[in-house]
Design an enzyme around this catalytic site. Structure first.
Site, PDB file in Angstrom:
ATOM      1  N   HIS A 142       0.813  -1.225   0.000  1.00 29.83           N
ATOM      2  CA  HIS A 142       0.000   0.000   0.000  1.00 29.83           C
ATOM      3  C   HIS A 142       0.844   1.271   0.000  1.00 29.83           C
ATOM      4  O   HIS A 142       0.352   2.335   0.399  1.00 29.83           O
ATOM      5  CB  HIS A 142      -0.970  -0.010   1.194  1.00 29.83           C
ATOM      6  CG  HIS A 142      -2.014  -1.094   1.104  1.00 29.83           C
ATOM      7  ND1 HIS A 142      -2.759  -1.500   2.192  1.00 29.83           N
ATOM      8  CD2 HIS A 142      -2.434  -1.849   0.049  1.00 29.83           C
ATOM      9  CE1 HIS A 142      -3.595  -2.467   1.804  1.00 29.83           C
ATOM     10  NE2 HIS A 142      -3.410  -2.705   0.520  1.00 29.83           N
ATOM     11  N   THR A 189      -3.792  -7.612  11.225  1.00 23.88           N
ATOM     12  CA  THR A 189      -4.618  -7.026  10.163  1.00 23.88           C
ATOM     13  C   THR A 189      -6.062  -7.457  10.337  1.00 23.88           C
ATOM     14  O   THR A 189      -6.333  -8.602  10.719  1.00 23.88           O
ATOM     15  CB  THR A 189      -4.111  -7.379   8.743  1.00 23.88           C
ATOM     16  OG1 THR A 189      -5.086  -6.918   7.781  1.00 23.88           O
ATOM     17  CG2 THR A 189      -3.855  -8.860   8.551  1.00 23.88           C
TER      18      THR A 189
HETATM   19  C1  BJW Z   1      -3.334  -5.859  16.771  1.00 25.45           C
HETATM   20  C2  BJW Z   1      -2.783  -5.145  17.773  1.00 25.45           C
HETATM   21  C3  BJW Z   1      -1.611  -5.651  18.294  1.00 25.45           C
HETATM   22  C4  BJW Z   1      -4.598  -4.047  17.150  1.00 25.45           C
HETATM   23  N1  BJW Z   1      -1.144  -6.759  17.798  1.00 25.45           N
HETATM   24  N2  BJW Z   1      -2.914  -6.961  16.228  1.00 25.45           N
HETATM   25  C5  BJW Z   1     -13.147  -7.583  -3.388  1.00 25.45           C
HETATM   26  C6  BJW Z   1     -14.259  -7.598  -2.582  1.00 25.45           C
HETATM   27  C7  BJW Z   1     -14.723  -6.424  -1.991  1.00 25.45           C
HETATM   28  C8  BJW Z   1     -14.073  -5.216  -2.206  1.00 25.45           C
HETATM   29  C9  BJW Z   1     -12.967  -5.202  -2.998  1.00 25.45           C
HETATM   30  C10 BJW Z   1     -12.513  -6.378  -3.577  1.00 25.45           C
HETATM   31  N3  BJW Z   1     -11.403  -6.072  -4.296  1.00 25.45           N
HETATM   32  C11 BJW Z   1     -11.153  -4.757  -4.169  1.00 25.45           C
HETATM   33  C12 BJW Z   1     -12.098  -4.206  -3.384  1.00 25.45           C
HETATM   34  C13 BJW Z   1     -12.189  -2.784  -2.992  1.00 25.45           C
HETATM   35  C14 BJW Z   1     -11.225  -2.375  -1.897  1.00 25.45           C
HETATM   36  C15 BJW Z   1     -11.521  -3.171  -0.643  1.00 25.45           C
HETATM   37  O1  BJW Z   1     -10.850  -4.098  -0.275  1.00 25.45           O
HETATM   38  N4  BJW Z   1     -12.540  -2.742   0.088  1.00 25.45           N
HETATM   39  C16 BJW Z   1     -12.875  -3.397   1.354  1.00 25.45           C
HETATM   40  C17 BJW Z   1     -13.001  -2.346   2.428  1.00 25.45           C
HETATM   41  C18 BJW Z   1     -14.084  -4.237   1.184  1.00 25.45           C
HETATM   42  N5  BJW Z   1      -9.827  -2.565  -2.309  1.00 25.45           N
HETATM   43  C19 BJW Z   1      -9.211  -1.670  -3.053  1.00 25.45           C
HETATM   44  O2  BJW Z   1      -9.784  -0.681  -3.453  1.00 25.45           O
HETATM   45  C20 BJW Z   1      -7.773  -1.923  -3.431  1.00 25.45           C
HETATM   46  N6  BJW Z   1      -7.600  -1.689  -4.825  1.00 25.45           N
HETATM   47  C21 BJW Z   1      -7.979  -2.567  -5.728  1.00 25.45           C
HETATM   48  O3  BJW Z   1      -8.375  -3.679  -5.470  1.00 25.45           O
HETATM   49  O4  BJW Z   1      -7.862  -2.084  -6.998  1.00 25.45           O
HETATM   50  C22 BJW Z   1      -8.315  -2.846  -8.102  1.00 25.45           C
HETATM   51  C23 BJW Z   1      -7.871  -2.121  -9.345  1.00 25.45           C
HETATM   52  C24 BJW Z   1      -7.205  -2.823 -10.323  1.00 25.45           C
HETATM   53  C25 BJW Z   1      -6.779  -2.156 -11.474  1.00 25.45           C
HETATM   54  C26 BJW Z   1      -7.015  -0.790 -11.631  1.00 25.45           C
HETATM   55  C27 BJW Z   1      -7.666  -0.088 -10.646  1.00 25.45           C
HETATM   56  C28 BJW Z   1      -8.092  -0.760  -9.484  1.00 25.45           C
HETATM   57  C29 BJW Z   1      -6.849  -0.903  -2.764  1.00 25.45           C
HETATM   58  C30 BJW Z   1      -6.806  -1.049  -1.293  1.00 25.45           C
HETATM   59  C31 BJW Z   1      -5.896   0.040  -0.714  1.00 25.45           C
HETATM   60  C32 BJW Z   1      -6.007   0.116   0.787  1.00 25.45           C
HETATM   61  N7  BJW Z   1      -5.350   1.293   1.236  1.00 25.45           N
HETATM   62  C33 BJW Z   1      -5.347   1.593   2.659  1.00 25.45           C
HETATM   63  C34 BJW Z   1      -4.897   3.057   2.846  1.00 25.45           C
HETATM   64  C35 BJW Z   1      -3.391   3.192   2.675  1.00 25.45           C
HETATM   65  C36 BJW Z   1      -2.928   4.566   2.995  1.00 25.45           C
HETATM   66  C37 BJW Z   1      -3.245   4.988   4.390  1.00 25.45           C
HETATM   67  O5  BJW Z   1      -2.782   4.352   5.366  1.00 25.45           O
HETATM   68  O6  BJW Z   1      -3.970   5.972   4.539  1.00 25.45           O
HETATM   69  O7  BJW Z   1      -4.482   0.687   3.355  1.00 25.45           O
HETATM   70  S1  BJW Z   1      -6.935   1.319   3.469  1.00 25.45           S
HETATM   71  C38 BJW Z   1      -6.275   0.687   4.955  1.00 25.45           C
HETATM   72  O8  BJW Z   1      -6.654  -0.691   5.120  1.00 25.45           O
HETATM   73  C39 BJW Z   1      -4.741   0.714   4.793  1.00 25.45           C
HETATM   74  C40 BJW Z   1      -4.356  -0.575   5.428  1.00 25.45           C
HETATM   75  O9  BJW Z   1      -3.100  -0.994   4.936  1.00 25.45           O
HETATM   76  C41 BJW Z   1      -5.488  -1.496   5.044  1.00 25.45           C
HETATM   77  C42 BJW Z   1      -5.643  -2.673   5.945  1.00 25.45           C
HETATM   78  O10 BJW Z   1      -5.897  -2.258   7.255  1.00 25.45           O
HETATM   79  P1  BJW Z   1      -5.288  -3.081   8.453  1.00 25.45           P
HETATM   80  O11 BJW Z   1      -3.825  -3.053   8.376  1.00 25.45           O
HETATM   81  O12 BJW Z   1      -5.936  -4.400   8.486  1.00 25.45           O
HETATM   82  O13 BJW Z   1      -5.681  -2.170   9.701  1.00 25.45           O
HETATM   83  P2  BJW Z   1      -7.010  -2.103  10.561  1.00 25.45           P
HETATM   84  O14 BJW Z   1      -6.965  -0.820  11.309  1.00 25.45           O
HETATM   85  O15 BJW Z   1      -8.211  -2.359   9.745  1.00 25.45           O
HETATM   86  O16 BJW Z   1      -6.903  -3.345  11.548  1.00 25.45           O
HETATM   87  C43 BJW Z   1      -5.906  -3.416  12.543  1.00 25.45           C
HETATM   88  C44 BJW Z   1      -5.959  -4.802  13.163  1.00 25.45           C
HETATM   89  O17 BJW Z   1      -4.909  -4.900  14.104  1.00 25.45           O
HETATM   90  C45 BJW Z   1      -7.247  -5.116  13.914  1.00 25.45           C
HETATM   91  O18 BJW Z   1      -7.731  -6.390  13.495  1.00 25.45           O
HETATM   92  C46 BJW Z   1      -6.816  -5.151  15.375  1.00 25.45           C
HETATM   93  O19 BJW Z   1      -7.538  -6.114  16.143  1.00 25.45           O
HETATM   94  C47 BJW Z   1      -5.381  -5.555  15.249  1.00 25.45           C
HETATM   95  N8  BJW Z   1      -4.529  -5.134  16.352  1.00 25.45           N
HETATM   96  N9  BJW Z   1      -3.593  -4.013  18.000  1.00 25.45           N
HETATM   97  C48 BJW Z   1      -1.768  -7.401  16.791  1.00 25.45           C
HETATM   98  N10 BJW Z   1      -1.008  -4.989  19.299  1.00 25.45           N
END
Ligand code: BJW
Length: 250
Positions: free
Chosen positions: A120, A189
């Site tokens: 990302h 995640t």
């Molecule tokens: C602990 C802890 C401790 C707490 N120890 N654990 C298929 C189905 C449905 C939707 C889609 C699909 N394919 C694509 C999509 C759309 C979309 C998507 O996934 N949407 C969903 C919300 C449903 N995906 C996209 O749009 C992606 N692009 C794409 O697929 O493009 C296709 C394409 C092809 C060709 C041309 C054009 C397009 C892009 C996704 C980009 C995500 N970007 C972000 C922002 C990055 C910049 C920023 O930081 O601002 O990335 S969103 C955000 O989520 C960020 C993170 O990396 C990502 C994941 O989050 P993460 O890391 O899981 O964090 P949290 O906060 O959600 O969770 C934290 C966890 O930690 C929790 O579970 C806690 O319990 C735990 N935790 N303390 C261990 N101490």
């Protein structure tokens, strides 16, 4: 110290290729708020999912730039925690480790992990929103966001927003490694965001052992073979000490 399942310790010691997928939870113990918990103070009124989009940037580039400037300051104030260092240690102990991160904070690299696959992007880098080129320097005229010194386009963080494609080479490496590994860790995640959320399922389909480390339940939990429900900064060092008790340097 927690007793870890013998089967898990065996799998860890025998693994030829481990894939580790990390998310924001890995950096929580470094004081970097997770993506979905990030909003405090002035930013509490916004949902992060509504700011991390190209549409939000088009609508209000100053607001999105300011949000990232605030988050960049939090990241720059954070230091790698014992979870990051345990992954560096794990890399030294297994024949092959592929570290794939969704995090944009650069803390794995700061801890010493090599060849980190960033799915990302990285919040510490800036790119031109028009030419998509990384830009290291620009003139501060007071305009927010600043302008690209090459083409005058607006600058933006070099991260992947919802609806944008992931870096193709990084994604391809992540897919191939997930299909080839014998042990897959999903750590800190929410396992919600695609395509990263599909990687453990690719590993499962090939018969790999999938392990989740997360204090809360996620959509992956029921499919994982082992679930270690605790903070990664505690679980990871313990797990490595349990697998290699003779070499207690984590
Ligand atoms: C602990 C802890 C401790 C707490 N120890 N654990 C298929 C189905 C449905 C939707 C889609 C699909 N394919 C694509 C999509 C759309 C979309 C998507 O996934 N949407 C969903 C919300 C449903 N995906 C996209 O749009 C992606 N692009 C794409 O697929 O493009 C296709 C394409 C092809 C060709 C041309 C054009 C397009 C892009 C996704 C980009 C995500 N970007 C972000 C922002 C990055 C910049 C920023 O930081 O601002 O990335 S969103 C955000 O989520 C960020 C993170 O990396 C990502 C994941 O989050 P993460 O890391 O899981 O964090 P949290 O906060 O959600 O969770 C934290 C966890 O930690 C929790 O579970 C806690 O319990 C735990 N935790 N303390 C261990 N101490």
């Amino acid at each position: 110290m927690t007793d870890y399942p013998v089967g898990l310790i065996e799998s860890l010691r025998m693994a030829r290729h481990i894939v580790v997928l990390t998310g924001a939870g890995v950096s929580a113990e470094s004081g970097v708020p997770t993506f979905r918990d990030a909003q405090t103070g002035l930013w509490a009124q916004y949902r992060p999912e509504d700011l991390a989009t190209p549409e939000a940037f088009q609508r209000d580039p100053g607001l999105v730039w300011a949000w990232y400037a605030w988050r960049r300051a939090l990241v720059e104030g954070g230091k790698p925690n014992p979870g990051h260092f345990a992954l560096v240690e794990l890399e030294r102990r297994v024949p092959r480790l592929t570290l794939i991160t969704q995090n944009v904070d650069g803390l794995h690299q700061q801890a010493g992990s090599r060849a980190v696959i960033e799915l990302h992007g990285n919040i510490r880098r800036t790119k031109c929103s028009r030419e998509n080129l990384v830009i290291d320097e620009w003139v501060d005229t007071g305009e927010v966001p600043p302008r690209c010194p090459r083409c005058g386009g607006r600058l933006r963080p070099d991260v992947v927003w919802f609806g944008e494609a992931l870096p193709p080479v990084a994604l391809q490496i992540a897919i191939e490694a997930s299909q080839a590994c014998d042990l897959f860790f999903s750590i800190g995640t929410s396992a919600l965001v695609e395509p990263a959320a599909s990687l453990p399922h690719l590993a499962l389909a090939q018969g790999a052992v999938v392990v989740e480390i997360n204090p809360t339940v996620t959509p992956l939990t029921s499919a994982a073979m082992y679930v270690l429900p605790g903070p990664s900064g505690q679980v990871l060092p313990e797990l490595i000490r349990a697998a290699w008790p003779d070499r207690a340097d984590v």
